[in-house]
Design a protein around this motif. Structure first.
Motif, PDB file in Angstrom:
ATOM      1  N   MET A   1     -73.033-103.427 -77.594  1.00 43.13           N
ATOM      2  CA  MET A   1     -71.656-103.031 -77.267  1.00 43.13           C
ATOM      3  C   MET A   1     -70.707-103.610 -78.341  1.00 43.13           C
ATOM      4  SD  MET A   1     -70.020-101.290 -75.212  1.00 43.13           S
ATOM      5  CE  MET A   1     -70.657-101.088 -73.554  1.00 43.13           C
ATOM      6  N   THR A   2     -71.024-103.287 -79.611  1.00 40.84           N
ATOM      7  CA  THR A   2     -70.159-103.816 -80.693  1.00 40.84           C
ATOM      8  C   THR A   2     -68.864-102.978 -80.755  1.00 40.84           C
ATOM      9  OG1 THR A   2     -71.090-102.210 -82.190  1.00 40.84           O
ATOM     10  CG2 THR A   2     -72.247-104.327 -82.016  1.00 40.84           C
ATOM     11  N   PRO A   3     -67.817-103.536 -81.363  1.00 41.66           N
ATOM     12  CA  PRO A   3     -66.565-102.758 -81.460  1.00 41.66           C
ATOM     13  C   PRO A   3     -66.800-101.427 -82.199  1.00 41.66           C
ATOM     14  CG  PRO A   3     -66.507-104.735 -82.834  1.00 41.66           C
ATOM     15  CD  PRO A   3     -67.702-104.869 -81.945  1.00 41.66           C
ATOM     16  N   TRP A   4     -67.725-101.446 -83.189  1.00 43.58           N
ATOM     17  CA  TRP A   4     -67.973-100.198 -83.916  1.00 43.58           C
ATOM     18  C   TRP A   4     -68.429 -99.112 -82.943  1.00 43.58           C
ATOM     19  CZ3 TRP A   4     -65.935 -99.626 -88.344  1.00 43.58           C
ATOM     20  CH2 TRP A   4     -65.806-100.726 -89.219  1.00 43.58           C
ATOM     21  N   PHE A   5     -69.252 -99.510 -81.972  1.00 43.88           N
ATOM     22  CA  PHE A   5     -69.772 -98.490 -81.047  1.00 43.88           C
ATOM     23  C   PHE A   5     -68.618 -97.856 -80.287  1.00 43.88           C
ATOM     24  CE2 PHE A   5     -72.129 -96.277 -77.974  1.00 43.88           C
ATOM     25  CZ  PHE A   5     -71.573 -96.539 -76.721  1.00 43.88           C
ATOM     26  N   LEU A   6     -67.647 -98.701 -79.880  1.00 42.13           N
ATOM     27  CA  LEU A   6     -66.504 -98.140 -79.128  1.00 42.13           C
ATOM     28  C   LEU A   6     -65.778 -97.118 -80.003  1.00 42.13           C
ATOM     29  CD1 LEU A   6     -65.125-101.327 -77.355  1.00 42.13           C
ATOM     30  CD2 LEU A   6     -66.477 -99.433 -76.410  1.00 42.13           C
TER      31      LEU A   6
ATOM     32  N   ALA B   1     -72.746 -89.943 -86.858  1.00 38.19           N
ATOM     33  CA  ALA B   1     -73.296 -90.625 -88.049  1.00 38.19           C
ATOM     34  C   ALA B   1     -72.902 -92.102 -88.004  1.00 38.19           C
ATOM     35  CB  ALA B   1     -72.744 -89.952 -89.304  1.00 38.19           C
ATOM     36  N   GLY B   2     -71.650 -92.356 -87.586  1.00 41.94           N
ATOM     37  CA  GLY B   2     -71.225 -93.762 -87.495  1.00 41.94           C
ATOM     38  C   GLY B   2     -72.084 -94.522 -86.488  1.00 41.94           C
ATOM     39  N   THR B   3     -72.384 -93.866 -85.361  1.00 43.35           N
ATOM     40  CA  THR B   3     -73.220 -94.564 -84.367  1.00 43.35           C
ATOM     41  C   THR B   3     -74.592 -94.869 -84.953  1.00 43.35           C
ATOM     42  OG1 THR B   3     -72.340 -92.718 -83.072  1.00 43.35           O
ATOM     43  CG2 THR B   3     -73.417 -94.480 -81.861  1.00 43.35           C
ATOM     44  N   TYR B   4     -75.147 -93.894 -85.669  1.00 43.05           N
ATOM     45  CA  TYR B   4     -76.475 -94.176 -86.259  1.00 43.05           C
ATOM     46  C   TYR B   4     -76.379 -95.362 -87.213  1.00 43.05           C
ATOM     47  CZ  TYR B   4     -77.764 -89.487 -84.598  1.00 43.05           C
ATOM     48  OH  TYR B   4     -78.009 -88.396 -83.835  1.00 43.05           O
ATOM     49  N   LEU B   5     -75.314 -95.377 -88.030  1.00 45.28           N
ATOM     50  CA  LEU B   5     -75.207 -96.510 -88.975  1.00 45.28           C
ATOM     51  C   LEU B   5     -75.097 -97.815 -88.187  1.00 45.28           C
ATOM     52  CD1 LEU B   5     -72.744 -95.003 -91.631  1.00 45.28           C
ATOM     53  CD2 LEU B   5     -75.215 -95.307 -91.812  1.00 45.28           C
ATOM     54  N   ASP B   6     -74.330 -97.714 -87.062  1.00 42.30           N
ATOM     55  CA  ASP B   6     -74.160 -98.922 -86.268  1.00 42.30           C
ATOM     56  C   ASP B   6     -75.519 -99.379 -85.730  1.00 42.30           C
ATOM     57  OD1 ASP B   6     -73.015-100.936 -84.769  1.00 42.30           O
ATOM     58  OD2 ASP B   6     -72.930 -99.653 -82.993  1.00 42.30           O
ATOM     59  N   LEU B   7     -76.373 -98.384 -85.413  1.00 47.63           N
ATOM     60  CA  LEU B   7     -77.696 -98.741 -84.884  1.00 47.63           C
ATOM     61  C   LEU B   7     -78.647 -99.145 -86.001  1.00 47.63           C
ATOM     62  CD1 LEU B   7     -78.150 -95.932 -82.201  1.00 47.63           C
ATOM     63  CD2 LEU B   7     -78.226 -98.393 -81.794  1.00 47.63           C
ATOM     64  N   GLY B   8     -78.208 -99.122 -87.242  1.00 45.32           N
ATOM     65  CA  GLY B   8     -79.074 -99.614 -88.304  1.00 45.32           C
ATOM     66  C   GLY B   8     -79.887 -98.518 -88.968  1.00 45.32           C
TER      67      GLY B   8
ATOM     68  N   TYR C   1     -75.631 -96.598 -75.363  1.00 48.34           N
ATOM     69  CA  TYR C   1     -75.875 -95.450 -76.249  1.00 48.34           C
ATOM     70  C   TYR C   1     -76.404 -94.278 -75.438  1.00 48.34           C
ATOM     71  CZ  TYR C   1     -75.284 -98.833 -79.959  1.00 48.34           C
ATOM     72  OH  TYR C   1     -74.761 -99.792 -80.777  1.00 48.34           O
ATOM     73  N   LEU C   2     -77.227 -94.617 -74.402  1.00 49.84           N
ATOM     74  CA  LEU C   2     -77.803 -93.529 -73.600  1.00 49.84           C
ATOM     75  C   LEU C   2     -76.709 -92.865 -72.781  1.00 49.84           C
ATOM     76  CD1 LEU C   2     -81.179 -95.178 -72.564  1.00 49.84           C
ATOM     77  CD2 LEU C   2     -80.710 -93.444 -74.313  1.00 49.84           C
TER      78      LEU C   2
ATOM     79  N   LEU D   1     -79.427 -88.734 -80.548  1.00 48.92           N
ATOM     80  CA  LEU D   1     -78.838 -90.069 -80.351  1.00 48.92           C
ATOM     81  C   LEU D   1     -79.739 -90.904 -79.440  1.00 48.92           C
ATOM     82  CD1 LEU D   1     -76.514 -91.997 -80.741  1.00 48.92           C
ATOM     83  CD2 LEU D   1     -75.339 -90.925 -78.827  1.00 48.92           C
ATOM     84  N   SER D   2     -80.283 -90.246 -78.423  1.00 48.48           N
ATOM     85  CA  SER D   2     -81.122 -91.044 -77.515  1.00 48.48           C
ATOM     86  C   SER D   2     -82.376 -91.521 -78.250  1.00 48.48           C
ATOM     87  CB  SER D   2     -81.519 -90.200 -76.300  1.00 48.48           C
ATOM     88  OG  SER D   2     -82.154 -89.031 -76.775  1.00 48.48           O
ATOM     89  N   PHE D   3     -82.945 -90.675 -79.118  1.00 47.71           N
ATOM     90  CA  PHE D   3     -84.124 -91.108 -79.896  1.00 47.71           C
ATOM     91  C   PHE D   3     -83.794 -92.390 -80.661  1.00 47.71           C
ATOM     92  CE2 PHE D   3     -87.602 -88.541 -79.248  1.00 47.71           C
ATOM     93  CZ  PHE D   3     -87.239 -87.202 -79.145  1.00 47.71           C
ATOM     94  N   VAL D   4     -82.649 -92.323 -81.371  1.00 44.32           N
ATOM     95  CA  VAL D   4     -82.336 -93.466 -82.258  1.00 44.32           C
ATOM     96  C   VAL D   4     -82.072 -94.704 -81.400  1.00 44.32           C
ATOM     97  CG1 VAL D   4     -80.680 -94.313 -83.941  1.00 44.32           C
ATOM     98  CG2 VAL D   4     -81.430 -91.940 -84.017  1.00 44.32           C
TER      99      VAL D   4
END
Lengths: 178, 398, 103, 397, 249
Positions: A1-6, A40-47, C7-8, C44-47
């Motif tokens: 739950m990082t600020p980036w995710f919000l 795309a931002g969320t993916y980057l946030d997830l690494g 995320y989910l 998104l759920s995969f990642v």
């Protein structure tokens, strides 16, 4: 739950709502792009940075433009046909609500989440490359085949019959009657 | 305004095969649901040479109908000349094709000399040939520059052309007093003799010109982009050119051997040895190259003329300046102007004013084939084709 | 509240919005937009599972998302080509016009 | 001494960051870095506009702007102020929101591409191992902004211009990306810093291992450069602003500062792609010859960058414009096949060890492909200089 | 081979780029207000009226014959003849223009008026920086604005001015010689008449009543009798052109 995710999550939701609710289809297309950027931002946030950048390259770079081009080619956005099916929202809303209840219920009730055994190692691009070439070489080739088939199919479908091949013509080659 | 309607002219095209049939006026769609795009290029369009409008109807990118509309620069030149004395009409001929005032003067002077039977002294004939060929040089240099400008070469060839043109205009200024509006020729010779040192300066310009031409060809004639954009574009067939009475480099680019300097041999051209270049394809590239080769021939003529120019009077002493009343009759004097056959048809009724004064404008007549050249090409080509025909609106509208 | 859940939830919200739109919209292109959203929700759920999921093997989730992006690109291209062909025959893009099988 | 001159900007940054509490340090480092890069390239944008006008003027044997400031070098300040003070006209029928967003949507991705360019030894704003992919992802989103600009002004010509620009940018994006795959294959990494280090001179050797010095590197460099010309809508490919045909391109309905933004975006795009060309093919901040290593690394990078910008200006002053269909043919029938051919050639080069054997194999293959594709592109109507005949003589002189 | 032409083109612009720094032949442009290209001698802009001496009213060569008004193609010259006369450079009384307007906005400096003028009264100027704010009055130049001294003409058209000055000086010399011859003939006739008075005083009386010669002989001495005191024109007996500095034969 990082600020980036919000931040990025907000972008995604706002974009998705815009894509669905806005009147002018071209505006929908543009808000779709906002969703893609948020994702795309969320993916980057997830690494998963390779995935995030690929997402931008594929979706924002190509699919969004394609979408908007087709909107122009088919003269939508001039508001002739009513955008929403009569009573559409009511139907869509009902089914969506049912699915929503199912999903959220499932998500909320999950339990017994085993934490990761060893710490997370983020794969570098080289690791992804090696994985693609070793474990996932079959899917890679299949995706190649699918992409080529899609490209040829889309070209034939989209080309106007006059210069097109035999597709969609009567055997003698004249125009199909409307 | 004189508008050449597409239908009116369609018959005149003769048995010429056209890849795209000209759509009769009023047809709005191209049969497949795609509507035609009607755009009007001009009169304030960056690429039309002066005030000239083209109503272009596009099917997608290709031109299906093009209607030239001109007359914006009509100054009633011929009626004014009929109400003025013969001499008063001379400065107005500078304004016909304002790039080549000296050839306009010469054509008018030639017509009046035929009308009144005046003799022109040797030195005047040589000066006329020298100034006419210098005019041809600077006109072709301008054309090549504008043609490249239309193709987007951001002005580089145009500036090279203007640099050389400056030197020639300086020559005109020291000889006639004005750079473009020379008003130099009189009936029976030229107004003033060459000032001291003028012939040496002219010789200098002529000797340095080939270096510029080689640079120009180096920059452009071999350039793939330029060749790709002009070869095979705007092809003019011999039959159409002859039937539309096109003259000048545009005609010679289709391979028709017709150069008034050889055909009429007016003035003292037969004394000089020069060749007439001919093209085989009649497309925009040929029209461009013919003019480059003609420049080289003009240089040959200039070198010979500057060598053989004699001393002597510059104007026929008997020629009267004022109160000039040629005996009644008619005459048609024509010369090979840089743009084609420029002719003056005069009818004199014995008074001081010509009864009828008519100019044969090569630009206007060459312009009539514009639509036939542009059919089937796209908008970018129409601009290049118009540039290659080399029209000047002063001469088209008179 | 395990680490992957936000995320989910986001993916679920995206999926629902996409589905509602796809069902409600009359214009074929916007239906396609809805489908794109649903696809991305799945991605998104995969990642999310790849990042916070328990499984030690690092790449399967990521790889699957990567391939699904490629396939979604191809799908969008073919879908839009279909829409253009539909438009040429029916002069309109609304889904009602596409119910007859002839032609 | 040479080392700390080389690292002078790194030390400066470090001094500034040390004075700030650690929590905020990464933000300050980012802010200072981005500020410096934007300031530098903003100034470079101004100077390039002046150098372009003066350069092309000199090519055309005229003087170019020399009234504002010494030798006219403050001309860009005058232009800037003019565009600021000009009235910003928005057409009534325009779609206000999208019309306003378009220049921003065009400028932000172009500025983002500067994050991954290595300006000098460890002087890169974002050191991430997918640097090149980031560059192309940001570059790819400019088409959308062009569409937004063209569509939102509700003007037939701007839409036509936008369509042309997008078609051109998309068809040149493929060779643009594919020509770099060869470099990635040899360097083994997507990170721009890695690519530059792979081109530095090995300790023993005297000559640097730039990709340009290999046959496939030269071919890929030319392809990359030509595609960069097309991406930035410049010189032979400046069709969207084909003023001699349909009036100016997608930014017709913009005036005042928004028009200046479009103009700036085009120039920054040019800087970004020439910066990437320097990184990929000209060895980034490495010296060509090991002996010249004492010159600071950032000087090398900016020297090569300015050389490429001069090339952009030089080509703009010389070549006429390509027609739309020729432009497309050139992309799909010449650039793309050549780019695809380079990949196997690079593979073979790698396995042949890259010595003279590599040269022996690669050069003929590439040269043959170049000539054959050129002939195929020209097609049956031979495009070449013609020999002219003269009246009266059968044979031509 | 594709691209070779473009490379040659690039080489060409490169050569011009470098050449424009050295080769005067390439860089033809000059920075106009500061540096000026020297005008060619024959350069012509708008006409001006030439006057000898310093005072335009007296020295104006124009005799208002209105030939240029008739011959001017755009008819932009307007002349009104004066009632009285003034002597011209040969001393012969001539009309002069009371009003001489040229509408500069109509005139196309075609120089026909200079050709047809038999008195070398109108010549072409070389001043082309003529921007005025007022389109109507400002561009209608009157006699005073048009008049310029002969020195100005000699400065801008040296060769042409030299020819004209020699020609006028010869005419003046011939006129002087003729006048002197008349004077001597008259003096001899007077002497003969005086010698003959003794013989025929009556016939002499009749002679003296008739006025001397049809034209009043040019007074060799600036006597008050001439119509208007002409300090400059025709007074000096010296054949050189009257009192202009330099500009002699």
């Amino acid at each position: 739950m990082t600020p980036w995710f919000l931040l990025f999550g907000g972008l995604v939701v706002v974009g998705a709502l815009g894509a669905m609710a806005l009147r002018n289809p071209v505006h929908c297309g543009l808000s779709l792009v906002v969703t893609f950027v948020g994702l795309a931002g969320t993916y980057l946030d997830l690494g998963a940075d390779f995935l995030g950048l690929a997402q931008i390259l594929v979706y924002v770079g190509a699919v969004a433009i394609l979408l908007v081009f087709v909107m122009l080619l088919t003269r939508t956005g001039r508001g002739e046909s009513p955008e929403v099916r009569p009573g559409g929202w009511w139907w869509g809303g009902l089914v969506a609500a049912l699915v929503a209840v199912g999903l959220v219920g499932a998500l909320a009730s999950v339990s017994g989440w085993k934490p990761r055994s060893e710490p997370m190692t983020f794969p570098t691009v080289r690791d992804l490359g090696v994985a693609l070439m070793t474990d996932f070489v079959l899917p890679l080739q299949l995706v190649g085949v699918v992409l080529t088939a899609a490209m040829i199919g889309a070209a034939i479908l989209a080309l106007p019959e006059r210069r097109g091949g035999r597709v969609g013509r009567t055997p003698k080659g004249e125009e199909p009657e409307q | 305004m004189l508008t050449l309607d597409a239908d009116g002219k369609q018959g005149g095209g003769g048995g010429v095969d056209r890849r795209f049939e000209v759509l009769p006026a009023g047809v709005e769609s191209n049969g497949e649901g795609g509507s035609l795009l009607e755009i009007s290029m001009g009169p304030q369009h960056p690429s039309t040479h002066g005030v000239f409008r083209m109503d272009v109807v596009l099917d997608g990118e290709t031109v299906v109908r093009l209607k030239p509309v001109f007359g914006y620069l009509h100054r009633n030149h011929e009626k004014i000349a009929e109400n003025a004395s013969y001499l008063a009409a001379m400065p107005y001929t500078d304004r016909l094709d304002y790039f080549c005032s000296l050839t306009n003067n010469w054509a008018y002077a030639l017509a009046v000399e035929k009308l009144a039977g005046l003799q022109v002294p040797e030195r005047a004939e040589f000066l006329r040939v020298i100034t006419a060929e210098l005019t041809r040089l600077q006109n072709h240099v301008c054309l090549a520059g504008f043609l490249m400008q239309d193709m987007g070469a951001s002005g580089t060839p145009l500036m090279y052309g203007f640099r050389e043109r400056e030197k020639i205009l300086d020559l005109f200024e020291s000889l006639t007093g004005a750079r473009m509006m020379c008003n130099y020729m009189r009936f029976g010779g030229c107004r003033t003799d060459a000032p001291p040192g003028w012939l040496e300066e002219a010789r200098g310009v002529v000797d340095r010109f080939p270096r510029f031409l080689d640079e120009f060809e180096n920059l452009l004639s071999g350039n793939e982009i330029m060749m790709a954009r002009t070869q095979g574009v705007g092809v003019l067939t011999r039959e159409l050119a002859v039937s539309a009475s096109v003259t000048g480099p545009v005609l010679r680019a289709c391979g028709v051997d017709y150069d008034l300097r050889k055909v009429d041999g007016y003035g003292i051209y037969p004394r000089f040895h020069f060749r007439v270049p001919l093209g085989d394809h009649g497309d925009t590239y040929d029209r461009y190259m013919i003019r480059i080769l003609e420049m080289r021939e003009s240089l040959a003529i200039l070198r010979q003329a500057l060598d053989q120019i004699p001393e002597g009077p510059v104007i026929d002493p008997k020629a009267k300046l004022r109160g000039f009343r040629p005996k009644p009759g008619e005459a048609y004097g024509r010369i090979e102007a840089p743009k084609g056959e420029l002719g003056f048809y005069l009818i004199s009724d014995g008074t001081a004013n010509p009864y009828r004064y008519r100019v044969r404008p090569p630009s206007l007549i060459n312009l009539t084939v514009l639509e036939d050249l542009c059919l089937g090409h796209n908008v970018a080509d129409t601009v290049t084709i118009l540039g290659s025909i080399d029209i000047v609106l002063g001469e088209v509208d008179r | 509240m395990n680490p992957a859940q936000p995320y989910l939830f986001l993916a679920a919200a995206l999926f629902i919005i996409g589905m509602a739109g796809a069902l409600a919209r009359r214009n074929a292109i916007l239906a396609l937009v809805g489908i794109e959203l649903m696809l991305n929700a799945a991605n998104l759920s995969f990642v999310a599972f790849w990042r916070h999921g328990p499984h030690p093997d690092p790449q399967t989730g990521l790889m699957f998302a990567l391939f699904s992006i490629a396939i979604a690109g191809a799908e969008a291209a073919v879908g839009l080509a279909l829409i253009i062909a539909l438009f040429r025959h029916r002069r309109s893009v609304s889904l009602e016009a596409a119910e007859s099988l002839k032609g | 001494m040479a080392a700390n001159v080389d690292q002078i900007f790194v030390h400066l940054m470090q001094m500034m960051v040390d004075r700030v509490p650690d929590a905020v340090a990464p933000w300050v480092r980012a802010a200072v870095g981005v500020g410096a890069v934007l300031g530098l390239f903003g100034l470079l944008f101004g100077l390039t506009t002046v150098c372009e006008r003066k350069g092309i003027a000199r090519m055309q044997n005229r003087l170019g702007p020399n009234r504002v400031g010494p030798f006219g070098f403050l001309q860009f300040a005058a232009d800037g102020i003019k565009s600021l003070t000009k009235e910003d006209v928005v057409p009534r029928s325009a779609d206000r929101v999208v019309h306003y967003l378009a220049p921003l949507a065009l400028l932000t991705p172009v500025v983002l591409t500067f994050l991954v360019l290595p300006f000098g030894r460890n002087m890169v704003l974002m050191h991430v191992d997918t640097g090149l992919l980031f560059f192309f992802a940001a570059g790819a989103s400019t088409e959308l902004a062009v569409f937004m600009a063209g569509w939102s002004s509700r003007n037939k010509y701007s839409l036509l211009g936008a369509m042309r620009a997008i078609a051109q940018m998309i068809s040149y994006e493929l060779p643009f990306i594919l020509s770099t795959v060869g470099v990635v294959m040899i360097a083994g990494t997507l990170s721009t810093v890695g690519i530059v280090e792979s081109q530095a001179a090995r300790p023993g050797e005297w000559l640097a291992r730039w990709n340009l010095f290999t046959p496939w590197g030269l071919a890929a460099f030319l392809l990359f450069l030509i595609a960069a010309f097309a991406e930035a809508n410049r010189s032979p490919f400046d069709l969207p602003e084909g003023e001699s045909e349909i009036v100016a391109g997608y930014f017709i309905e913009y005036s005042g500062f928004k028009f200046a933004l479009f103009f700036m975006a085009e120039y920054l795009g040019m800087f970004a792609s020439s910066g990437m060309a320097v990184t990929l093919f000209l060895g980034g901040w490495t010296a060509p010859v090991a002996a010249l290593d004492w010159i600071p690394s950032w000087l090398w990078f900016f020297g090569k960058l300015l050389a490429l910008i001069a090339l952009f200006i030089w080509v703009r002053g010389t070549t006429p414009r390509l027609r739309m269909d020729q432009l497309m043919d050139f992309a799909w029938k010449f650039m793309l096949p050549l780019a695809l051919l380079i990949l196997p050639v690079v593979a073979v080069w790698h396995y042949l060890g890259g010595g003279w054997r590599g040269w022996l194999f690669c050069t003929p293959v590439l040269a043959a492909a170049y000539v054959l594709l050129g002939r195929a592109l020209v097609g049956r109507r031979r495009i070449q200089r013609r020999v002219y005949r003269y009246a009266g003589e059968g044979v031509a002189s | 081979m594709l691209g070779v032409g473009i490379i040659k083109g690039l080489a060409e612009t490169g050569r011009n780029f470098i050449g424009s720094y050295f080769d005067r032949d390439r860089l033809v442009t000059v920075e106009y207000p500061e540096q000026r290209v020297p005008l060619r001698e024959n350069f012509r802009q708008f006409p001006f009226l030439v006057h000898d001496g310093q005072d335009a009213a007296i020295g104006l060569r124009c005799v208002a014959c209105q030939i240029c008004e008739k011959e001017c193609p755009p008819q932009c010259i307007y002349i009104e003849k004066s009632k009285d006369k003034k002597p011209d450079h040969l001393g012969k009384p001539q009309f002069f223009p009371a009003v001489f307007n040229i509408d500069i906005s109509v005139c196309m400096s075609c120089q026909i008026c200079v050709e047809v003028c038999p008195f070398d009264a109108i010549k072409m100027d070389q001043d082309f920086e003529l921007s005025t704010a007022d389109r109507f009055g400002g561009l209608l130049l009157g006699k005073t604005q048009l008049a310029r001294p002969n020195t100005h003409f000699q400065r801008i058209h040296p060769r042409e001015a030299a020819e004209i000055d020699t020609r006028r000086a010869d005419e003046r010399q011939k006129a002087e010689a003729k006048a002197k011859a008349d004077a001597e003939a008259k003096a001899k006739a007077a002497a003969a008449a005086a010698a003959g008075t003794a013989a025929a005083t009556t016939t002499a009386a009749v002679d003296a009543a008739k006025p001397v010669g049809a034209r009043p002989a040019p007074t060799t001495v600036p006597g008050p009798a001439s119509a208007r005191a002409l300090p400059g024109a025709g007074a000096g007996t010296v054949p050189a052109a009257p009192s202009e500095p330099g500009g002699q034969v």
